[in-house]
Design a protein around this motif. Sequence first.
Motif, PDB file in Angstrom:
ATOM      1  N   VAL A 105       0.891  -1.198  -0.122  1.00 13.04           N
ATOM      2  CA  VAL A 105       0.065  -0.169  -0.022  1.00 13.04           C
ATOM      3  C   VAL A 105       0.867   1.245   0.011  1.00 13.04           C
ATOM      4  CG1 VAL A 105      -0.249  -0.072   2.594  1.00 13.04           C
ATOM      5  CG2 VAL A 105      -1.933   1.280   1.277  1.00 13.04           C
ATOM      6  N   THR A 106       0.651   2.376  -0.763  1.00 12.07           N
ATOM      7  CA  THR A 106       1.332   3.425  -0.709  1.00 12.07           C
ATOM      8  C   THR A 106       0.412   4.782  -0.745  1.00 12.07           C
ATOM      9  OG1 THR A 106       0.951   3.820  -3.220  1.00 12.07           O
ATOM     10  CG2 THR A 106       3.084   2.499  -2.680  1.00 12.07           C
ATOM     11  N   ALA A 107       0.883   5.666  -0.084  1.00  9.72           N
ATOM     12  CA  ALA A 107       0.366   7.055  -0.075  1.00  9.72           C
ATOM     13  C   ALA A 107       1.051   8.248  -0.408  1.00  9.72           C
ATOM     14  CB  ALA A 107      -0.498   7.032   1.360  1.00  9.72           C
ATOM     15  N   LEU A 108       0.778   9.251  -0.290  1.00 11.57           N
ATOM     16  CA  LEU A 108       1.244  10.512  -0.590  1.00 11.57           C
ATOM     17  C   LEU A 108       2.237  10.459  -1.972  1.00 11.57           C
ATOM     18  CD1 LEU A 108       2.546  10.884   3.091  1.00 11.57           C
ATOM     19  CD2 LEU A 108       0.800  12.105   2.168  1.00 11.57           C
ATOM     20  N   ASP A 109       1.667   9.939  -3.068  1.00 11.16           N
ATOM     21  CA  ASP A 109       2.426   9.860  -4.058  1.00 11.16           C
ATOM     22  C   ASP A 109       3.562   8.678  -4.207  1.00 11.16           C
ATOM     23  OD1 ASP A 109       0.772  11.458  -5.828  1.00 11.16           O
ATOM     24  OD2 ASP A 109       1.923  13.094  -5.775  1.00 11.16           O
ATOM     25  N   GLY A 110       3.364   8.044  -3.553  1.00 12.64           N
ATOM     26  CA  GLY A 110       4.308   6.966  -3.267  1.00 12.64           C
ATOM     27  C   GLY A 110       5.396   7.008  -2.167  1.00 12.64           C
ATOM     28  N   LEU A 111       5.282   8.143  -1.596  1.00 18.50           N
ATOM     29  CA  LEU A 111       6.243   8.442  -0.403  1.00 18.50           C
ATOM     30  C   LEU A 111       6.229   7.616   0.730  1.00 18.50           C
ATOM     31  CD1 LEU A 111       7.851  10.956  -1.572  1.00 18.50           C
ATOM     32  CD2 LEU A 111       7.143  12.188   0.340  1.00 18.50           C
TER      33      LEU A 111
ATOM     34  N   ASP B 144      -1.408  14.909 -11.356  1.00 14.88           N
ATOM     35  CA  ASP B 144      -2.821  14.712 -11.869  1.00 14.88           C
ATOM     36  C   ASP B 144      -3.886  15.828 -11.765  1.00 14.88           C
ATOM     37  OD1 ASP B 144      -1.971  11.902 -11.868  1.00 14.88           O
ATOM     38  OD2 ASP B 144      -3.228  11.283 -10.314  1.00 14.88           O
ATOM     39  N   PRO B 145      -3.352  16.755 -12.470  1.00 13.44           N
ATOM     40  CA  PRO B 145      -4.172  17.990 -12.483  1.00 13.44           C
ATOM     41  C   PRO B 145      -5.657  18.038 -12.921  1.00 13.44           C
ATOM     42  CG  PRO B 145      -2.599  18.185 -14.398  1.00 13.44           C
ATOM     43  CD  PRO B 145      -2.358  17.106 -13.506  1.00 13.44           C
ATOM     44  N   LEU B 146      -6.552  18.756 -12.352  1.00 10.32           N
ATOM     45  CA  LEU B 146      -7.711  18.769 -12.705  1.00 10.32           C
ATOM     46  C   LEU B 146      -7.845  19.446 -14.300  1.00 10.32           C
ATOM     47  CD1 LEU B 146     -10.697  18.607 -11.683  1.00 10.32           C
ATOM     48  CD2 LEU B 146     -10.602  21.087 -11.126  1.00 10.32           C
ATOM     49  N   LEU B 147      -8.819  18.939 -15.044  1.00 11.54           N
ATOM     50  CA  LEU B 147      -8.964  19.130 -16.457  1.00 11.54           C
ATOM     51  C   LEU B 147     -10.367  19.680 -16.543  1.00 11.54           C
ATOM     52  CD1 LEU B 147      -7.278  16.213 -18.562  1.00 11.54           C
ATOM     53  CD2 LEU B 147      -6.432  18.276 -18.021  1.00 11.54           C
TER      54      LEU B 147
ATOM     55  N   LEU C 120      -6.331  -2.962 -23.714  1.00 12.58           N
ATOM     56  CA  LEU C 120      -7.086  -1.556 -24.216  1.00 12.58           C
ATOM     57  C   LEU C 120      -6.002  -0.415 -24.519  1.00 12.58           C
ATOM     58  CD1 LEU C 120     -10.116  -1.060 -21.906  1.00 12.58           C
ATOM     59  CD2 LEU C 120      -9.944  -2.499 -23.905  1.00 12.58           C
ATOM     60  N   ARG C 121      -6.204   0.296 -25.444  1.00 11.99           N
ATOM     61  CA  ARG C 121      -5.398   1.617 -25.703  1.00 11.99           C
ATOM     62  C   ARG C 121      -6.119   2.670 -24.545  1.00 11.99           C
ATOM     63  NH1 ARG C 121      -6.777   6.119 -28.511  1.00 11.99           N
ATOM     64  NH2 ARG C 121      -8.410   5.033 -29.709  1.00 11.99           N
ATOM     65  N   MET C 122      -5.590   2.819 -23.639  1.00 11.16           N
ATOM     66  CA  MET C 122      -6.187   3.805 -22.426  1.00 11.16           C
ATOM     67  C   MET C 122      -6.157   5.174 -22.573  1.00 11.16           C
ATOM     68  SD  MET C 122      -6.853   1.481 -19.968  1.00 11.16           S
ATOM     69  CE  MET C 122      -7.089   2.351 -18.646  1.00 11.16           C
ATOM     70  N   VAL C 123      -7.315   5.941 -22.276  1.00 10.54           N
ATOM     71  CA  VAL C 123      -7.344   7.022 -22.267  1.00 10.54           C
ATOM     72  C   VAL C 123      -6.744   7.655 -21.107  1.00 10.54           C
ATOM     73  CG1 VAL C 123      -9.013   9.158 -22.023  1.00 10.54           C
ATOM     74  CG2 VAL C 123      -9.692   6.747 -23.122  1.00 10.54           C
ATOM     75  N   PRO C 124      -5.653   8.430 -21.131  1.00 11.41           N
ATOM     76  CA  PRO C 124      -4.668   9.012 -19.918  1.00 11.41           C
ATOM     77  C   PRO C 124      -5.299   9.812 -19.196  1.00 11.41           C
ATOM     78  CG  PRO C 124      -4.079  10.104 -21.820  1.00 11.41           C
ATOM     79  CD  PRO C 124      -5.284   9.243 -22.464  1.00 11.41           C
ATOM     80  N   ILE C 125      -6.630   9.549 -18.595  1.00  9.66           N
ATOM     81  CA  ILE C 125      -7.421  10.348 -17.712  1.00  9.66           C
ATOM     82  C   ILE C 125      -7.890   9.852 -16.557  1.00  9.66           C
ATOM     83  CG2 ILE C 125      -7.989  12.369 -19.230  1.00  9.66           C
ATOM     84  CD1 ILE C 125     -10.809  11.252 -19.103  1.00  9.66           C
ATOM     85  N   GLU C 126      -8.292  10.224 -15.398  1.00 11.99           N
ATOM     86  CA  GLU C 126      -8.910   9.618 -14.200  1.00 11.99           C
ATOM     87  C   GLU C 126     -10.119  10.443 -14.377  1.00 11.99           C
ATOM     88  OE1 GLU C 126      -5.163   8.127 -11.544  1.00 11.99           O
ATOM     89  OE2 GLU C 126      -6.681   9.428 -10.723  1.00 11.99           O
ATOM     90  N   VAL C 127     -11.428   9.631 -14.180  1.00 11.85           N
ATOM     91  CA  VAL C 127     -12.481  10.184 -13.911  1.00 11.85           C
ATOM     92  C   VAL C 127     -13.124  10.091 -12.541  1.00 11.85           C
ATOM     93  CG1 VAL C 127     -15.030  10.079 -14.788  1.00 11.85           C
ATOM     94  CG2 VAL C 127     -13.162   9.649 -16.436  1.00 11.85           C
ATOM     95  N   ILE C 128     -13.386  10.829 -11.839  1.00  7.56           N
ATOM     96  CA  ILE C 128     -13.539  11.054 -10.357  1.00  7.56           C
ATOM     97  C   ILE C 128     -15.448  11.306 -10.314  1.00  7.56           C
ATOM     98  CG2 ILE C 128     -13.427  11.707  -8.282  1.00  7.56           C
ATOM     99  CD1 ILE C 128     -10.711  12.270  -8.718  1.00  7.56           C
ATOM    100  N   VAL C 129     -16.016  10.545  -9.697  1.00  9.16           N
ATOM    101  CA  VAL C 129     -17.379  10.672  -9.452  1.00  9.16           C
ATOM    102  C   VAL C 129     -17.590  10.998  -7.803  1.00  9.16           C
ATOM    103  CG1 VAL C 129     -19.718   9.959  -9.488  1.00  9.16           C
ATOM    104  CG2 VAL C 129     -18.221   9.217 -11.234  1.00  9.16           C
TER     105      VAL C 129
ATOM    106  N   HIS D 211      -9.166  14.221 -14.388  1.00 14.84           N
ATOM    107  CA  HIS D 211      -7.854  14.506 -14.188  1.00 14.84           C
ATOM    108  C   HIS D 211      -6.925  14.022 -15.394  1.00 14.84           C
ATOM    109  CE1 HIS D 211      -8.521  16.213  -9.984  1.00 14.84           C
ATOM    110  NE2 HIS D 211      -9.626  15.447 -10.235  1.00 14.84           N
ATOM    111  N   LEU D 212      -5.778  14.677 -15.629  1.00 12.37           N
ATOM    112  CA  LEU D 212      -4.615  14.004 -16.315  1.00 12.37           C
ATOM    113  C   LEU D 212      -3.965  13.215 -15.520  1.00 12.37           C
ATOM    114  CD1 LEU D 212      -3.517  14.372 -19.181  1.00 12.37           C
ATOM    115  CD2 LEU D 212      -1.900  15.810 -18.098  1.00 12.37           C
ATOM    116  N   LYS D 213      -3.844  11.820 -15.972  1.00 18.20           N
ATOM    117  CA  LYS D 213      -2.998  10.901 -15.329  1.00 18.20           C
ATOM    118  C   LYS D 213      -1.414  11.351 -15.733  1.00 18.20           C
ATOM    119  CE  LYS D 213      -3.015   6.203 -15.161  1.00 18.20           C
ATOM    120  NZ  LYS D 213      -3.381   5.692 -13.716  1.00 18.20           N
ATOM    121  N   SER D 214      -0.843  12.184 -14.651  1.00 10.13           N
ATOM    122  CA  SER D 214       0.515  12.335 -14.704  1.00 10.13           C
ATOM    123  C   SER D 214       0.987  12.753 -13.184  1.00 10.13           C
ATOM    124  CB  SER D 214       0.639  13.624 -15.479  1.00 10.13           C
ATOM    125  OG  SER D 214       1.758  14.313 -15.145  1.00 10.13           O
TER     126      SER D 214
END
Length: 234
Positions: free
Chosen positions: A29-35, A127-130, A81-90, A119-122
């Motif tokens: 398990v990781t948190a804080l961007d893997g820190l 992961d900035p909001l788009l 799949l060819r992934m869409v490089p975004i995260e969708v949050i509901v 969010h852009l997956k980066s």
Amino acid sequence: MVELIYEGKAKRVYRLNDDELIIEFKDEVTALDGLRREAAAGKGRLAAAQTAFFMNYLERNGVRTHFINWDGDRRITVRALRMVPIEVIVRNYAYGSFLRRMPMVKPLTRFSKPLVEFHLKSDELHDPLLTTDDLIEAGLLGREDLQEVINTSLKVNDLLMGLLGMHGLTLLDFKLEFGFSRDGRLLLADELSGDTMRILKEGRHLDKELFRKGASAVDLVKAYAELNTLLGIS
Ligand SMILES: Nc1ncnc2c1ncn2[C@@H]1O[C@H](COP(=O)(O)OP(=O)(O)OP(=O)(O)O)[C@@H](O)[C@H]1O
Ligand SMILES: [Mg+2]
């Protein structure tokens, strides 16, 4: 033998053949961007079982997903799949990064309707909001595909809220990823587990928020096991 093609923080991805991948859930398990990273014995199997359970449930209710099968342990087979490089949050309730950008909203406020955000997956950009205009202009999705992503995400939310609600659980928010199959169909991909959903039982998290807030990996695994027992997941 299958070839390892990608290793992320939570999972390893192997190529099985041209059309299929194996996703292996790590006992970590990781948190804080893997820190912060800890071993979490038993977590991989519990998260794989959750993903299999929710993907099967969604498929039975008309949502097309990448899911093919679960090996009973830490691995699932999925369509490549060819992934869409975004995260969708509901979001159904105000929590997490929503509160960081909207601190004037009281935590756990129920929204008047589910919010869908992108969010852009980066990892480098955190992961900035788009905006929807951003992702169309950048060519990440076409306008019609974007509408399909929104409709599917809201349908997934209705289905998950209904299922979890029947078991006395509250779905605060969750993250989805989508990709295109070779024949051009948009499918729900990645995972649905305590790592990607925030679920409350009588105000108590049964998800990764426990670890983010300082709980041990052992207690996190116990919470995932409790969720599986409540939902009747083997
Ligand atoms: N059906 C699929 N076809 C191709 N790639 C997929 C599919 N489902 C999920 N993926 C990708 O597999 C990877 C799973 O790895 P993992 O979730 O550990 O890493 P990550 O999302 O890249 O980064 P993070 O460590 O922040 O989660 C992700 O990149 C995800 O987008
Ligand atoms: Mg991921």
